[in-house]
Design a protein around this motif. Structure first.
Motif, PDB file in Angstrom:
ATOM      1  N   VAL A 176       0.804  -1.138  -0.075  1.00  0.00           N
ATOM      2  CA  VAL A 176       0.064   0.082  -0.001  1.00  0.00           C
ATOM      3  C   VAL A 176       0.766   1.443  -0.187  1.00  0.00           C
ATOM      4  O   VAL A 176       1.782   1.499   0.767  1.00  0.00           O
ATOM      5  N   THR A 177       0.821   2.122  -0.927  1.00  0.00           N
ATOM      6  CA  THR A 177       1.699   3.280  -1.011  1.00  0.00           C
ATOM      7  C   THR A 177       1.262   4.321  -0.147  1.00  0.00           C
ATOM      8  O   THR A 177      -0.178   4.659   0.346  1.00  0.00           O
ATOM      9  N   PHE A 178       2.056   5.296   0.312  1.00  0.00           N
ATOM     10  CA  PHE A 178       1.835   6.290   1.267  1.00  0.00           C
ATOM     11  C   PHE A 178       0.838   6.957   0.595  1.00  0.00           C
ATOM     12  O   PHE A 178      -0.177   7.528   1.343  1.00  0.00           O
ATOM     13  N   LEU A 179       0.839   7.435  -0.785  1.00  0.00           N
ATOM     14  CA  LEU A 179      -0.177   8.395  -1.327  1.00  0.00           C
ATOM     15  C   LEU A 179      -1.557   7.869  -1.375  1.00  0.00           C
ATOM     16  O   LEU A 179      -2.485   8.670  -1.000  1.00  0.00           O
ATOM     17  N   GLU A 180      -1.577   6.636  -1.468  1.00  0.00           N
ATOM     18  CA  GLU A 180      -2.922   6.039  -1.731  1.00  0.00           C
ATOM     19  C   GLU A 180      -3.642   5.838  -0.165  1.00  0.00           C
ATOM     20  O   GLU A 180      -4.803   6.535   0.106  1.00  0.00           O
ATOM     21  N   ALA A 181      -2.833   5.794   0.863  1.00  0.00           N
ATOM     22  CA  ALA A 181      -3.524   6.026   2.259  1.00  0.00           C
ATOM     23  C   ALA A 181      -3.749   7.327   2.677  1.00  0.00           C
ATOM     24  O   ALA A 181      -4.488   7.582   3.320  1.00  0.00           O
ATOM     25  N   SER A 182      -2.811   8.238   2.221  1.00  0.00           N
ATOM     26  CA  SER A 182      -3.132   9.495   2.686  1.00  0.00           C
ATOM     27  C   SER A 182      -4.310  10.110   1.708  1.00  0.00           C
ATOM     28  O   SER A 182      -5.105  10.959   2.444  1.00  0.00           O
ATOM     29  N   ARG A 183      -4.711   9.713   0.705  1.00  0.00           N
ATOM     30  CA  ARG A 183      -5.809  10.207  -0.070  1.00  0.00           C
ATOM     31  C   ARG A 183      -7.224   9.447   0.891  1.00  0.00           C
ATOM     32  O   ARG A 183      -8.222  10.377   1.023  1.00  0.00           O
ATOM     33  N   PHE A 184      -6.903   8.049   1.116  1.00  0.00           N
ATOM     34  CA  PHE A 184      -8.167   7.761   1.727  1.00  0.00           C
ATOM     35  C   PHE A 184      -8.370   8.399   3.179  1.00  0.00           C
ATOM     36  O   PHE A 184      -9.393   8.724   3.493  1.00  0.00           O
ATOM     37  N   ALA A 185      -7.181   8.692   3.886  1.00  0.00           N
ATOM     38  CA  ALA A 185      -7.372   9.523   5.037  1.00  0.00           C
ATOM     39  C   ALA A 185      -8.057  10.929   4.845  1.00  0.00           C
ATOM     40  O   ALA A 185      -9.021  11.285   5.717  1.00  0.00           O
ATOM     41  N   GLN A 186      -7.559  11.581   3.874  1.00  0.00           N
ATOM     42  CA  GLN A 186      -8.349  13.019   3.326  1.00  0.00           C
ATOM     43  C   GLN A 186      -9.879  13.036   3.294  1.00  0.00           C
ATOM     44  O   GLN A 186     -10.551  13.440   3.960  1.00  0.00           O
ATOM     45  N   GLU A 187     -10.078  11.802   2.550  1.00  0.00           N
ATOM     46  CA  GLU A 187     -11.524  11.766   2.164  1.00  0.00           C
ATOM     47  C   GLU A 187     -12.355  11.398   3.427  1.00  0.00           C
ATOM     48  O   GLU A 187     -13.400  11.594   3.398  1.00  0.00           O
ATOM     49  N   ASN A 188     -11.779  10.806   4.342  1.00  0.00           N
ATOM     50  CA  ASN A 188     -12.239  10.202   5.573  1.00  0.00           C
ATOM     51  C   ASN A 188     -12.145  10.991   6.689  1.00  0.00           C
ATOM     52  O   ASN A 188     -12.463  10.589   7.830  1.00  0.00           O
ATOM     53  N   GLU A 189     -11.496  12.133   6.763  1.00  0.00           N
ATOM     54  CA  GLU A 189     -11.376  13.099   7.702  1.00  0.00           C
ATOM     55  C   GLU A 189     -10.453  12.399   8.683  1.00  0.00           C
ATOM     56  O   GLU A 189     -10.835  12.701  10.036  1.00  0.00           O
ATOM     57  N   LEU A 190      -9.475  11.745   8.472  1.00  0.00           N
ATOM     58  CA  LEU A 190      -8.503  10.987   9.368  1.00  0.00           C
ATOM     59  C   LEU A 190      -7.185  11.704   9.257  1.00  0.00           C
ATOM     60  O   LEU A 190      -6.718  12.124   8.284  1.00  0.00           O
ATOM     61  N   MET A 191      -6.510  11.850  10.489  1.00  0.00           N
ATOM     62  CA  MET A 191      -5.204  12.246  10.373  1.00  0.00           C
ATOM     63  C   MET A 191      -4.330  10.797   9.944  1.00  0.00           C
ATOM     64  O   MET A 191      -5.057   9.879  10.092  1.00  0.00           O
ATOM     65  N   PHE A 192      -3.011  11.012   9.412  1.00  0.00           N
ATOM     66  CA  PHE A 192      -2.447   9.851   8.866  1.00  0.00           C
ATOM     67  C   PHE A 192      -1.033   9.738   9.137  1.00  0.00           C
ATOM     68  O   PHE A 192      -0.183  11.069   8.862  1.00  0.00           O
ATOM     69  N   LEU A 193      -0.219   8.594   9.584  1.00  0.00           N
ATOM     70  CA  LEU A 193       0.920   8.523   9.725  1.00  0.00           C
ATOM     71  C   LEU A 193       1.352   7.179   9.444  1.00  0.00           C
ATOM     72  O   LEU A 193       0.693   6.141   9.595  1.00  0.00           O
ATOM     73  N   GLU A 194       2.648   6.830   8.731  1.00  0.00           N
ATOM     74  CA  GLU A 194       3.183   5.768   8.752  1.00  0.00           C
ATOM     75  C   GLU A 194       4.083   5.495   9.765  1.00  0.00           C
ATOM     76  O   GLU A 194       4.749   6.371  10.354  1.00  0.00           O
ATOM     77  N   THR A 195       3.932   4.339  10.674  1.00  0.00           N
ATOM     78  CA  THR A 195       4.610   3.934  11.971  1.00  0.00           C
ATOM     79  C   THR A 195       5.238   2.719  11.768  1.00  0.00           C
ATOM     80  O   THR A 195       5.197   1.867  10.935  1.00  0.00           O
ATOM     81  N   SER A 196       6.302   2.654  12.761  1.00  0.00           N
ATOM     82  CA  SER A 196       6.845   1.229  12.848  1.00  0.00           C
ATOM     83  C   SER A 196       7.049   0.997  14.355  1.00  0.00           C
ATOM     84  O   SER A 196       7.603   1.524  15.199  1.00  0.00           O
TER      85      SER A 196
END
Ligand code: GDP
Ligand code: MG
Length: 209
Positions: free
Chosen positions: A127-147
């Protein structure tokens, strides 16, 4: 160590099994990776006081502990980490269901941060960062990739979520006194409430001498 804090927020960690929820909680509380050997211990709950802007916030965090407790688990949560695994599209595809459950069963106002965990496994990424950040934006979520392995962005995820909740309290968008808000006042805040600054006496502003 002082147990004094301004607010207590109830947090949840949700997402498919195997995405690293327990490891994220462990990394946040213990500041180290939870290795396989202590898998059976299974932390289901953790709490920690963090400093956010100029407030001390106690986070009380619940890790998913079996599907049977699913519904009651959500009740009265102020914030949530919604976790998927960047190396598993399946866990990403499940986000919509987790999200609607959280909004329906916790609260419409729950503040959610999307966490794309296992950031360290970039070579196996599905899953790319860009794809997930779009999903986050559309659903009004904050977003980070974590480890949870390296600790990257783990503290940040909890802090960002807490900061957003504080902002919403300060703007009046969230009412800590509402039932099921997932927010409580701590000792520090109560002390301030009990000893409000006295109103300036009228007509004494100017010095008569
Ligand atoms: P949960 O079912 O969501 O609670 O997931 P766990 O926390 O039990 O983790 C599932 C598996 O993923 C375990 O084998 C962990 O060691 C591994 N894991 C969790 N977080 C990470 C991470 O950030 N990076 C890597 N490489 N492995 C992780
Ligand atoms: Mg777990």
């Amino acid at each position: 160590m002082s147990e004094s804090y301004d607010f207590l927020f109830k947090f949840l960690v949700i997402g498919n099994a195997g995405t690293g929820k327990s490891c994220l909680l462990h990394q946040f509380i213990e500041k180290r990776f939870k290795d396989e050997s202590n898998h059976t211990i299974g932390v289901e709950f953790g709490s920690k006081i963090i400093s956010v802007v100029n407030k001390m916030v106690k986070l009380q965090i619940w890790d998913t502990a079996g599907q049977e407790r699913f519904r009651s688990y959500y009740r009265g949560a102020a914030g949530a980490l919604l976790v998927y695994d960047i190396t598993s599209r399946e866990t990403y595809n499940a986000l919509t269901t987790w999200l609607s459950d959280a909004r329906m069963l916790a609260s419409q106002n729950i503040v959610i941060i999307l966490c794309g965990n296992k950031k360290d496994l970039d070579a196996d990424r599905e899953v790319t960062f860009l794809e997930a950040s779009r999903f986050a934006q559309e659903n009004e979520l904050m977003f980070l990739e974590t480890s949870a392995l390296t600790g990257e962005n783990v503290e940040e995820a909890f802090v960002q979520c807490a900061r957003k909740i504080l902002n919403k309290i300060e703007s009046g968008e969230l009412d800590p006194e509402r039932m099921g808000s997932g927010i409580q006042y701590g000792d520090a805040a109560l002390r301030q409430l009990r000893s409000p600054r006295r109103a300036q006496p009228q007509g004494t502003q100017e010095c008569g001498c």
